[in-house]
Design a protein around this motif. Structure first.
Motif, PDB file in Angstrom:
ATOM      1  N   ALA A   1       2.870 -16.850  30.476  1.00 24.31           N
ATOM      2  CA  ALA A   1       2.647 -15.619  29.707  1.00 24.31           C
ATOM      3  C   ALA A   1       1.306 -15.695  28.978  1.00 24.31           C
ATOM      4  O   ALA A   1       0.952 -16.716  28.400  1.00 24.31           O
ATOM      5  CB  ALA A   1       3.778 -15.419  28.704  1.00 24.31           C
ATOM      6  N   ARG A   2       0.565 -14.594  29.027  1.00 29.50           N
ATOM      7  CA  ARG A   2      -0.704 -14.506  28.301  1.00 29.50           C
ATOM      8  C   ARG A   2      -0.395 -14.024  26.892  1.00 29.50           C
ATOM      9  O   ARG A   2       0.141 -12.924  26.704  1.00 29.50           O
ATOM     10  CB  ARG A   2      -1.671 -13.559  28.993  1.00 29.50           C
ATOM     11  CG  ARG A   2      -2.009 -13.945  30.423  1.00 29.50           C
ATOM     12  CD  ARG A   2      -3.129 -13.064  30.947  1.00 29.50           C
ATOM     13  NE  ARG A   2      -4.376 -13.346  30.250  1.00 29.50           N
ATOM     14  CZ  ARG A   2      -5.369 -12.468  30.126  1.00 29.50           C
ATOM     15  NH1 ARG A   2      -5.232 -11.239  30.598  1.00 29.50           N
ATOM     16  NH2 ARG A   2      -6.482 -12.793  29.502  1.00 29.50           N
ATOM     17  N   VAL A   3      -0.722 -14.833  25.897  1.00 34.39           N
ATOM     18  CA  VAL A   3      -0.318 -14.543  24.524  1.00 34.39           C
ATOM     19  C   VAL A   3      -1.550 -14.384  23.635  1.00 34.39           C
ATOM     20  O   VAL A   3      -2.429 -15.255  23.611  1.00 34.39           O
ATOM     21  CB  VAL A   3       0.591 -15.664  23.967  1.00 34.39           C
ATOM     22  CG1 VAL A   3       0.972 -15.369  22.514  1.00 34.39           C
ATOM     23  CG2 VAL A   3       1.843 -15.817  24.825  1.00 34.39           C
ATOM     24  N   LEU A   4      -1.571 -13.277  22.912  1.00 34.85           N
ATOM     25  CA  LEU A   4      -2.561 -13.053  21.861  1.00 34.85           C
ATOM     26  C   LEU A   4      -1.846 -13.204  20.526  1.00 34.85           C
ATOM     27  O   LEU A   4      -0.941 -12.429  20.204  1.00 34.85           O
ATOM     28  CB  LEU A   4      -3.167 -11.651  21.990  1.00 34.85           C
ATOM     29  CG  LEU A   4      -4.030 -11.152  20.825  1.00 34.85           C
ATOM     30  CD1 LEU A   4      -5.221 -12.068  20.575  1.00 34.85           C
ATOM     31  CD2 LEU A   4      -4.488  -9.717  21.074  1.00 34.85           C
ATOM     32  N   ALA A   5      -2.215 -14.223  19.751  1.00 32.99           N
ATOM     33  CA  ALA A   5      -1.574 -14.462  18.455  1.00 32.99           C
ATOM     34  C   ALA A   5      -2.236 -13.614  17.381  1.00 32.99           C
ATOM     35  O   ALA A   5      -3.464 -13.581  17.256  1.00 32.99           O
ATOM     36  CB  ALA A   5      -1.651 -15.938  18.083  1.00 32.99           C
TER      37      ALA A   5
ATOM     38  N   VAL B   1      -1.920 -16.048  13.231  1.00 31.30           N
ATOM     39  CA  VAL B   1      -1.551 -17.453  13.433  1.00 31.30           C
ATOM     40  C   VAL B   1      -0.448 -17.500  14.493  1.00 31.30           C
ATOM     41  O   VAL B   1       0.484 -16.698  14.433  1.00 31.30           O
ATOM     42  CB  VAL B   1      -1.022 -18.091  12.125  1.00 31.30           C
ATOM     43  CG1 VAL B   1      -0.607 -19.539  12.353  1.00 31.30           C
ATOM     44  CG2 VAL B   1      -2.068 -18.007  11.021  1.00 31.30           C
ATOM     45  N   PRO B   2      -0.516 -18.419  15.457  1.00 39.56           N
ATOM     46  CA  PRO B   2       0.586 -18.526  16.419  1.00 39.56           C
ATOM     47  C   PRO B   2       1.907 -18.820  15.702  1.00 39.56           C
ATOM     48  O   PRO B   2       1.956 -19.689  14.819  1.00 39.56           O
ATOM     49  CB  PRO B   2       0.163 -19.704  17.309  1.00 39.56           C
ATOM     50  CG  PRO B   2      -1.323 -19.765  17.187  1.00 39.56           C
ATOM     51  CD  PRO B   2      -1.614 -19.354  15.773  1.00 39.56           C
ATOM     52  N   SER B   3       2.956 -18.122  16.057  1.00 37.77           N
ATOM     53  CA  SER B   3       4.258 -18.364  15.438  1.00 37.77           C
ATOM     54  C   SER B   3       4.756 -19.754  15.816  1.00 37.77           C
ATOM     55  O   SER B   3       4.779 -20.125  16.986  1.00 37.77           O
ATOM     56  CB  SER B   3       5.259 -17.300  15.896  1.00 37.77           C
ATOM     57  OG  SER B   3       4.867 -16.025  15.429  1.00 37.77           O
ATOM     58  N   GLY B   4       5.138 -20.507  14.790  1.00 40.02           N
ATOM     59  CA  GLY B   4       5.534 -21.891  14.990  1.00 40.02           C
ATOM     60  C   GLY B   4       4.512 -22.881  14.489  1.00 40.02           C
ATOM     61  O   GLY B   4       4.760 -24.082  14.456  1.00 40.02           O
ATOM     62  N   LEU B   5       3.338 -22.373  14.061  1.00 41.23           N
ATOM     63  CA  LEU B   5       2.282 -23.226  13.511  1.00 41.23           C
ATOM     64  C   LEU B   5       2.185 -22.992  12.011  1.00 41.23           C
ATOM     65  O   LEU B   5       2.106 -21.858  11.552  1.00 41.23           O
ATOM     66  CB  LEU B   5       0.939 -22.911  14.170  1.00 41.23           C
ATOM     67  CG  LEU B   5      -0.286 -23.647  13.591  1.00 41.23           C
ATOM     68  CD1 LEU B   5      -0.204 -25.138  13.872  1.00 41.23           C
ATOM     69  CD2 LEU B   5      -1.584 -23.060  14.143  1.00 41.23           C
TER      70      LEU B   5
ATOM     71  N   ALA C   1      -0.774 -19.862  22.352  1.00 45.29           N
ATOM     72  CA  ALA C   1      -1.631 -18.678  22.492  1.00 45.29           C
ATOM     73  C   ALA C   1      -2.796 -18.956  23.435  1.00 45.29           C
ATOM     74  O   ALA C   1      -3.354 -20.050  23.450  1.00 45.29           O
ATOM     75  CB  ALA C   1      -2.163 -18.251  21.132  1.00 45.29           C
ATOM     76  N   GLU C   2      -3.127 -17.959  24.207  1.00 46.43           N
ATOM     77  CA  GLU C   2      -4.370 -18.001  24.969  1.00 46.43           C
ATOM     78  C   GLU C   2      -5.549 -17.685  24.055  1.00 46.43           C
ATOM     79  O   GLU C   2      -6.644 -18.208  24.223  1.00 46.43           O
ATOM     80  CB  GLU C   2      -4.320 -17.001  26.119  1.00 46.43           C
ATOM     81  CG  GLU C   2      -5.585 -16.947  26.957  1.00 46.43           C
ATOM     82  CD  GLU C   2      -5.485 -15.946  28.092  1.00 46.43           C
ATOM     83  OE1 GLU C   2      -6.520 -15.308  28.410  1.00 46.43           O
ATOM     84  OE2 GLU C   2      -4.392 -15.785  28.665  1.00 46.43           O
ATOM     85  N   ARG C   3      -5.267 -16.812  23.069  1.00 44.39           N
ATOM     86  CA  ARG C   3      -6.299 -16.433  22.109  1.00 44.39           C
ATOM     87  C   ARG C   3      -5.625 -16.144  20.775  1.00 44.39           C
ATOM     88  O   ARG C   3      -4.525 -15.598  20.737  1.00 44.39           O
ATOM     89  CB  ARG C   3      -7.064 -15.209  22.603  1.00 44.39           C
ATOM     90  CG  ARG C   3      -8.349 -14.912  21.858  1.00 44.39           C
ATOM     91  CD  ARG C   3      -9.169 -13.853  22.573  1.00 44.39           C
ATOM     92  NE  ARG C   3      -9.565 -14.268  23.904  1.00 44.39           N
ATOM     93  CZ  ARG C   3     -10.270 -13.507  24.746  1.00 44.39           C
ATOM     94  NH1 ARG C   3     -10.644 -12.297  24.386  1.00 44.39           N
ATOM     95  NH2 ARG C   3     -10.596 -13.954  25.947  1.00 44.39           N
ATOM     96  N   THR C   4      -6.305 -16.517  19.698  1.00 45.02           N
ATOM     97  CA  THR C   4      -5.812 -16.226  18.350  1.00 45.02           C
ATOM     98  C   THR C   4      -6.877 -15.459  17.591  1.00 45.02           C
ATOM     99  O   THR C   4      -8.026 -15.911  17.494  1.00 45.02           O
ATOM    100  CB  THR C   4      -5.468 -17.520  17.585  1.00 45.02           C
ATOM    101  OG1 THR C   4      -4.392 -18.193  18.252  1.00 45.02           O
ATOM    102  CG2 THR C   4      -5.056 -17.220  16.159  1.00 45.02           C
TER     103      THR C   4
ATOM    104  N   SER D   1       1.714  -7.716  30.994  1.00 48.82           N
ATOM    105  CA  SER D   1       0.322  -8.117  31.229  1.00 48.82           C
ATOM    106  C   SER D   1      -0.205  -8.945  30.066  1.00 48.82           C
ATOM    107  O   SER D   1      -1.070  -9.799  30.232  1.00 48.82           O
ATOM    108  CB  SER D   1      -0.560  -6.876  31.401  1.00 48.82           C
ATOM    109  OG  SER D   1      -0.051  -6.011  32.379  1.00 48.82           O
ATOM    110  N   LEU D   2       0.341  -8.671  28.870  1.00 50.72           N
ATOM    111  CA  LEU D   2      -0.091  -9.365  27.660  1.00 50.72           C
ATOM    112  C   LEU D   2       1.039  -9.323  26.641  1.00 50.72           C
ATOM    113  O   LEU D   2       1.737  -8.310  26.526  1.00 50.72           O
ATOM    114  CB  LEU D   2      -1.340  -8.697  27.071  1.00 50.72           C
ATOM    115  CG  LEU D   2      -1.948  -9.336  25.827  1.00 50.72           C
ATOM    116  CD1 LEU D   2      -2.548 -10.697  26.173  1.00 50.72           C
ATOM    117  CD2 LEU D   2      -3.024  -8.430  25.220  1.00 50.72           C
ATOM    118  N   VAL D   3       1.224 -10.427  25.930  1.00 47.00           N
ATOM    119  CA  VAL D   3       2.205 -10.510  24.850  1.00 47.00           C
ATOM    120  C   VAL D   3       1.452 -10.685  23.538  1.00 47.00           C
ATOM    121  O   VAL D   3       0.615 -11.587  23.405  1.00 47.00           O
ATOM    122  CB  VAL D   3       3.182 -11.679  25.059  1.00 47.00           C
ATOM    123  CG1 VAL D   3       4.144 -11.797  23.871  1.00 47.00           C
ATOM    124  CG2 VAL D   3       3.954 -11.515  26.365  1.00 47.00           C
ATOM    125  N   ILE D   4       1.721  -9.803  22.577  1.00 49.60           N
ATOM    126  CA  ILE D   4       1.141  -9.945  21.242  1.00 49.60           C
ATOM    127  C   ILE D   4       2.180 -10.612  20.343  1.00 49.60           C
ATOM    128  O   ILE D   4       3.269 -10.086  20.131  1.00 49.60           O
ATOM    129  CB  ILE D   4       0.730  -8.587  20.656  1.00 49.60           C
ATOM    130  CG1 ILE D   4      -0.409  -7.984  21.476  1.00 49.60           C
ATOM    131  CG2 ILE D   4       0.303  -8.745  19.195  1.00 49.60           C
ATOM    132  CD1 ILE D   4      -0.879  -6.628  20.983  1.00 49.60           C
TER     133      ILE D   4
END
Length: 508
Positions: A142-146, A149-153, A167-170, A118-121
């Motif tokens: 995929a719904r991603v909560l970073a 910082v988003p990994s890769g940034l 990320a959908e949200r950080t 449902s959510l990926v952290i």
């Protein structure tokens, strides 16, 4: 406003806070904020079955934040799973997670779980990310909560790898970091928020200030009064629009419609005779304005700039002008006035450098900023502007003695004294023809209304207030792009149709 700091500054303060309060205490505070954000995201899309939250766990404190947050979510009734993405893992946080009933699997065994989550952290790297590190592939949608910082940034430079986790949200910790707002940052972070964790930045000077939608609402409300309900149309702002040409008739129509849909008291338009009928048809509320009436309005402004006696209280200049044959004489007269003006598109080719009594906002994109700087004797490339946008916007603000708004996914607003604001909307859909004309209409209206500018009589609008209102216009524009994109593709005409509802959300 939200202060923005460099990663180096954040590391200094973070080290001080760890020494003062302890590593584990800070991680658990961050985890509580992260778990709360996760619950909010799950509540946006409630499920009939138990929510599965999958954490992507890295080696350091960022991974620890994720494990502690998963443990808290388990206590709230969520189904949880941690996927180990690196060789090392935070031992104390893992013990807490295991005690809460959590399972740890290697990333290679978690693809089915990711597909059903449902959510990926994303708690892999945080500010410790280094370019080229291995990153997992997530299922489409995929719904991603970073976590931080988003990994890769790269949180320092704003540069992102091709396989960055979008990320959908950080939720970032301690303070807003520069790299989240520049370069690729706005394209990969999604909705941004800050959990301050009570970090003490009193000894650090913020690099800039972020204006989000909540701050914009506060800035717009500064001078509003219940008495505004009793004002007549001339007191609600009279905007003079100098725009359009036979070559580019649409821009004047879009700016006029945008200003009208914002709720301007009166819009007066100075457009070529060949397109006057088109503008009148697009915005029948407008009133034509000829050269003599402009001169009369400028003469009146010497006695009364704003409010009841003002024939024009602000100007919008440039959208759709033909740079080969612009009405240079009358525009030059307007440039000598003390009425605030927003200048865009071909108007940027006409605005003079050097000192001026007129409060102005110039609204270039990167190529137009390069042109402005070259006119002022500064040679720069668009690549150099992209690398250090605040620096080059500051040069233009100084050269033209104006507030300068550099448009993009992150908008930079800089005053001649070097102070700056930033608005980050990340709405890529706004990169469409006519979108800038809509922004000009919004900002033109804000500058025309004395209950928004906070000045009356012969007062002029200060550069600091011009900056604030420019940031508010950019914030409204970004919000407008997001709500328009929710149910289809975006065009300038669709933006304008949604503008009344957007303005209502900002208190109009």
């Amino acid at each position: 406003m939200i202060p923005v700091y460099s990663v180096a500054q954040v590391r200094v303060v973070e080290s001080q806070e760890i020494a003062r309060r302890g590593d584990a205490t800070l991680m658990k505070l961050a985890a509580t904020a992260l778990a709360s954000e996760a619950v909010a995201m799950l509540d946006e899309h409630p499920l009939t079955t138990q929510s599965l939250v999958v954490g992507l766990i890295g080696p350091g404190n960022n991974g620890g934040d994720g494990l502690y947050a998963l443990a808290q979510l388990a206590e709230l009734g969520c189904s949880i799973l941690a996927l180990q993405c690196t060789d090392k893992i935070h031992a104390e946080a893992l013990a807490d997670y295991t005690k809460a009933g959590g399972t740890l699997l290697p990333l290679s065994q978690g693809q089915d779980a990711l597909a059903n989550a449902s959510l990926v952290i994303d708690a892999i790297y945080g500010i410790g990310y280094r370019p080229g590190a291995d990153l997992p592939n997530l299922p489409r949608g995929a719904r991603v909560l970073a976590c931080d910082v988003p990994s890769g940034l790269d949180a320092a430079t704003g540069l992102a790898d091709d396989d960055v986790l979008l990320a959908e949200r950080t939720l970032t910790f301690g303070a807003m970091k520069t790299g989240l707002l520049i370069g690729d940052g706005p394209l990969v972070t999604g909705e941004l928020s800050v959990a301050s964790l009570d970090f003490d930045f009193s000894e650090q000077n913020a690099q800039t200030q972020l204006v989000d939608e909540n701050v914009a609402r506060e800035l717009l409300d500064q001078h509003r009064s219940w008495r505004d309900a009793g004002r007549h149309k001339y007191q609600r702002g009279v905007l003079g629009l100098i725009a359009g040409s036979e070559l580019y008739p649409g821009a004047a129509q879009l700016t006029a419609r945008a200003a009208v849909n914002c709720g301007v008291g009166l819009l007066r338009t100075h457009v070529p005779e060949e397109i006057a009928g088109l503008v009148a048809a697009a915005a029948p509320e407008t009133v034509p304005l000829d050269d003599e009436q402009i001169r009369e309005a400028l003469s009146s402004a010497r006695r009364y700039l704003h409010g009841r006696g003002a024939k024009i209280s602000a100007w919008a200049i440039g959208p759709g002008l033909d740079s080969r044959t612009p009405p240079t004489g009358i525009i030059a007269d307007v440039f000598t006035s003390r009425q605030p003006a927003v200048i865009d598109a071909s108007g940027l080719e006409l605005v003079p450098t050097g000192p001026s009594e007129q409060p102005r906002v110039l609204t270039p994109h990167a190529k137009e900023l390069r042109m402005l700087l070259r006119r002022a004797g500064v040679s720069v490339t668009t690549e150099e502007i992209a690398t250090d946008p605040v620096r080059w916007t500051r040069w233009a603000a100084l050269a033209y003695n104006a507030v300068v708004l550099l448009k993009g996914p992150t908008s930079y607003i800089v005053a001649p004294n070097g102070s700056s604001l930033v608005v980050c909307h990340g709405a890529a859909q706004l990169a469409t023809a006519g979108s800038g004309d809509v922004l000009t209409g919004i900002l033109g209206y804000l500058l025309s209304d004395s209950s928004i500018t906070g000045v009356s009589g012969l007062q002029t609008v200060s550069n600091s207030r011009m900056m604030e209102l420019t940031a508010c216009a950019a914030s409204i524009h970004g919000y407008l792009g997001r709500i328009t994109a929710k149910d289809g593709t975006v065009s300038a005409s669709r933006l304008i149709d949604r503008l009344p509802a957007a303005m209502k959300e900002f208190g109009f």
